[in-house]
Design a protein around this motif. Structure first.
Motif, mmCIF file in Angstrom:
data_model
loop_
_atom_site.group_PDB
_atom_site.id
_atom_site.type_symbol
_atom_site.label_atom_id
_atom_site.label_comp_id
_atom_site.label_asym_id
_atom_site.label_seq_id
_atom_site.Cartn_x
_atom_site.Cartn_y
_atom_site.Cartn_z
ATOM 1 N N VAL A 12 0.835 -1.205 0.000
ATOM 2 C CA VAL A 12 0.000 0.000 0.000
ATOM 3 C C VAL A 12 0.867 1.251 0.000
ATOM 4 N N THR A 13 1.909 1.259 0.839
ATOM 5 C CA THR A 13 2.798 2.424 0.908
ATOM 6 C C THR A 13 3.437 2.705 -0.444
ATOM 7 N N GLU A 14 3.944 1.673 -1.097
ATOM 8 C CA GLU A 14 4.588 1.850 -2.395
ATOM 9 C C GLU A 14 3.577 2.188 -3.487
ATOM 10 N N ALA A 15 2.367 1.650 -3.368
ATOM 11 C CA ALA A 15 1.327 1.970 -4.348
ATOM 12 C C ALA A 15 0.935 3.437 -4.273
ATOM 13 N N LEU A 16 0.814 3.951 -3.060
ATOM 14 C CA LEU A 16 0.466 5.370 -2.899
ATOM 15 C C LEU A 16 1.578 6.254 -3.449
ATOM 16 N N ALA A 17 2.827 5.842 -3.249
ATOM 17 C CA ALA A 17 3.944 6.607 -3.798
ATOM 18 C C ALA A 17 3.914 6.574 -5.323
ATOM 19 N N ALA A 18 3.542 5.436 -5.893
ATOM 20 C CA ALA A 18 3.458 5.316 -7.351
ATOM 21 C C ALA A 18 2.350 6.184 -7.920
ATOM 22 N N ASP A 71 3.799 9.833 -7.858
ATOM 23 C CA ASP A 71 4.839 10.236 -8.812
ATOM 24 C C ASP A 71 4.642 9.654 -10.203
ATOM 25 N N GLY A 72 3.641 8.772 -10.357
ATOM 26 C CA GLY A 72 3.352 8.227 -11.674
ATOM 27 C C GLY A 72 4.351 7.207 -12.176
ATOM 28 N N GLN A 73 5.248 6.725 -11.306
ATOM 29 C CA GLN A 73 6.299 5.801 -11.731
ATOM 30 C C GLN A 73 6.030 4.381 -11.209
ATOM 31 N N PRO A 74 6.090 3.373 -12.089
ATOM 32 C CA PRO A 74 5.944 1.992 -11.622
ATOM 33 C C PRO A 74 7.175 1.570 -10.843
ATOM 34 N N ARG A 75 7.043 0.531 -10.057
ATOM 35 C CA ARG A 75 8.192 0.021 -9.330
ATOM 36 C C ARG A 75 8.044 -1.474 -9.074
ATOM 37 N N LEU A 76 9.188 -2.134 -8.959
ATOM 38 C CA LEU A 76 9.256 -3.553 -8.613
ATOM 39 C C LEU A 76 9.792 -3.629 -7.199
ATOM 40 N N ILE A 77 9.059 -4.314 -6.319
ATOM 41 C CA ILE A 77 9.492 -4.402 -4.925
ATOM 42 C C ILE A 77 9.602 -5.864 -4.507
ATOM 43 N N GLY A 78 10.553 -6.122 -3.639
ATOM 44 C CA GLY A 78 10.730 -7.449 -3.083
ATOM 45 C C GLY A 78 10.586 -7.397 -1.574
ATOM 46 N N VAL A 131 8.718 -15.162 0.679
ATOM 47 C CA VAL A 131 9.246 -14.091 -0.161
ATOM 48 C C VAL A 131 8.211 -13.730 -1.224
ATOM 49 N N LEU A 132 8.007 -12.443 -1.401
ATOM 50 C CA LEU A 132 7.105 -11.947 -2.440
ATOM 51 C C LEU A 132 7.825 -10.892 -3.260
ATOM 52 N N GLU A 133 7.596 -10.927 -4.557
ATOM 53 C CA GLU A 133 8.012 -9.823 -5.414
ATOM 54 C C GLU A 133 6.767 -9.305 -6.115
ATOM 55 N N LEU A 134 6.572 -7.990 -6.050
ATOM 56 C CA LEU A 134 5.350 -7.363 -6.541
ATOM 57 C C LEU A 134 5.689 -6.281 -7.561
ATOM 58 N N PHE A 135 4.918 -6.250 -8.635
ATOM 59 C CA PHE A 135 5.029 -5.169 -9.603
ATOM 60 C C PHE A 135 3.903 -4.181 -9.318
ATOM 61 N N VAL A 136 4.269 -2.930 -9.038
ATOM 62 C CA VAL A 136 3.306 -1.892 -8.683
ATOM 63 C C VAL A 136 3.208 -0.925 -9.858
ATOM 64 N N GLU A 137 2.014 -0.835 -10.422
ATOM 65 C CA GLU A 137 1.811 -0.034 -11.632
ATOM 66 C C GLU A 137 0.755 1.036 -11.383
ATOM 67 N N PRO A 138 1.133 2.316 -11.433
ATOM 68 C CA PRO A 138 0.135 3.374 -11.254
ATOM 69 C C PRO A 138 -0.755 3.473 -12.488
ATOM 70 N N VAL A 139 -2.031 3.699 -12.244
ATOM 71 C CA VAL A 139 -2.986 3.909 -13.336
ATOM 72 C C VAL A 139 -3.676 5.241 -13.073
ATOM 73 N N ASN A 140 -3.149 6.260 -13.673
ATOM 74 C CA ASN A 140 -3.703 7.596 -13.481
ATOM 75 C C ASN A 140 -4.571 7.973 -14.671
ATOM 76 N N PRO A 141 -5.714 8.611 -14.417
ATOM 77 C CA PRO A 141 -6.558 9.026 -15.535
ATOM 78 C C PRO A 141 -5.821 10.025 -16.410
ATOM 79 N N ARG A 142 -6.247 10.125 -17.651
ATOM 80 C CA ARG A 142 -5.651 11.081 -18.581
ATOM 81 C C ARG A 142 -5.755 12.471 -17.961
ATOM 82 N N PRO A 143 -4.630 13.171 -17.760
ATOM 83 C CA PRO A 143 -4.675 14.450 -17.062
ATOM 84 C C PRO A 143 -5.353 15.537 -17.889
ATOM 85 N N GLU A 144 -5.883 16.512 -17.195
ATOM 86 C CA GLU A 144 -6.490 17.661 -17.851
ATOM 87 C C GLU A 144 -5.529 18.841 -17.816
#
Length: 381
Positions: A80-86, A89-96, A121-134
């Motif tokens: 959740v913490t990394e997802a909120l950061a994504a 900032d709009g940047q995906p991240r891979l976390i272990g 052990v878990l590795e997660l890909f966190v991908e932000p999905v932001n609506p098309r900006p105005e």
């Protein structure tokens, strides 16, 4: 291929009752509402963990996790913490996430400790999905018109705020708002827009105020340094905010330093600035003040008619008041003589209607009428 059930807890035993919810449906609902979110997918696992590769969840902007990435509380908290950061900032991240983060750390992966007793052990890909900006462009000036044309090449939805604008004059797909009230503008646009204020003094303060109310990620102001200070103070008064907070939200001069001078060149420099902020940098050198301030001389000379574009009060009540207006009035802000039958700017206050030479004076009066009613010259007639 069989699962190592003797090495890990049962998924059905650990899963909450609603873990098999329709994640795709949640994403569809968030997308329809224009809400940003992050998609979290399990891409690698080592038992004992209760998640499998391909399991996924959605994290909302409020920090709610919907779906399944395993039952370990520490893993979910990190996700959740990394997802909120994504989302921010709009940047995906891979976390272990592992008992010993060093065992999974590698370039391109951020490693975190697995503090739960499962020790998997878990590795997660966190991908932000932001609506098309105005991209919200305030004004009908030459710079604003160039911005509306050129912005069509970017992946943004363009909204023009212009009280005297004509949809037929705008590029296809551009939305027009004619109400310049800050709350109305903020309510009509989506989350975290990009705002450019280029009204040539007509309703700069209202545009800046709207950007602040909309929590815009960028509020660029096309103005000289001297006028920018006045605009910020008026905008703060319009929405009852601390002037320092409003100033901190405003980028002035808008645009990067490319020696821009013509309306199109200034628009290009501003769009470069917008892209920089959208990508989370915002550290490109500012445009030279003289270059951007050129909109108040060279650009206005390029199109005097557009430099006079303003908020105007076109309601039926304003028309009735104008019909009963005196032959002459004194602008209480600047002291100029105004013909009420010709000016488009008026403000009703305490049962009187005051007339102004331009939208900027009307904005200043509307924000703090008492500041301009201390002298006899402030009389409406």
């Amino acid at each position: 291929m069989t699962r190592d059930t003797d090495e890990e807890p049962s998924r059905t035993a650990d899963r909450p009752a609603d873990a098999d919810g329709d994640v795709t449906g949640v994403e569809r609902e968030l997308a329809a509402a224009g809400e940003p979110y992050a998609r979290v997918t399990v891409v690698r696992r080592e038992p004992p963990v209760s998640a499998n590769v391909g399991d996924r969840a959605v994290v909302t902007r409020e920090g709610d996790l919907r779906g399944w990435i395993g039952g370990a509380a520490c893993a979910q908290t990190t996700a959740v913490t990394e997802a909120l950061a994504a989302i921010e900032d709009g940047q995906p991240r891979l976390i272990g996430i592992a008992p010993d983060p060093e065992t999974v750390a590698r370039p391109g992966l951020a490693a975190f400790p697995m503090t739960c007793h499962s020790e998997g052990v878990l590795e997660l890909f966190v991908e932000p999905v932001n609506p098309r900006p105005e991209l919200v462009i305030c004004g009908g000036s030459p710079v604003a018109r160039s911005l509306a044309r050129l912005a069509g090449e970017l992946a943004v939805d363009v909204v023009v705020v212009d009280p005297v604008g004509d949809p037929a004059d705008l590029p296809d797909g551009v939305r027009l708002l004619t109400d310049t009230d800050p709350e109305a503008v903020a309510g009509a646009v989506g989350h975290a827009p990009l705002v450019v204020v280029a009204t040539m003094g007509s309703f700069d303060a209202s545009g800046v105020a709207a950007g602040v109310l909309a929590d815009a990620r960028y509020v660029g102001l096309v103005a000289s340094a001297k006028r920018a200070g006045e605009v910020v103070d008026t905008a703060a008064a319009l929405i009852d905010r601390d002037p320092d907070d409003v100033a901190a939200a405003v980028t002035n001069p808008a645009g990067v330093d490319v020696a821009a001078y013509t309306p199109a060149e200034i628009a290009v420099s501003i769009l470069a600035d917008v892209v920089d902020h959208r990508r989370g940098r915002g550290d490109t050198p500012r445009a030279a003040p003289d270059a951007v301030a050129g909109d108040e001389s060279a650009v206005e000379a390029d199109d005097d008619a557009d430099a006079d574009a303003d908020t105007g009060d076109t309601t039926a009540d304003a028309e009735d008041a104008r019909a009963d207006a005196p032959a002459e009035a004194i602008d209480p802000v600047c002291g100029m003589t105004v013909d009420p039958s010709e000016t488009a700017h008026s403000v009703a206050h305490d049962g009187e209607t005051y007339y102004f030479c331009c939208g900027g004076c009307a904005e200043s009066f509307r924000a703090e009428p008492a500041a301009y009613l201390d002298t006899e010259d402030a009389a409406p007639t």
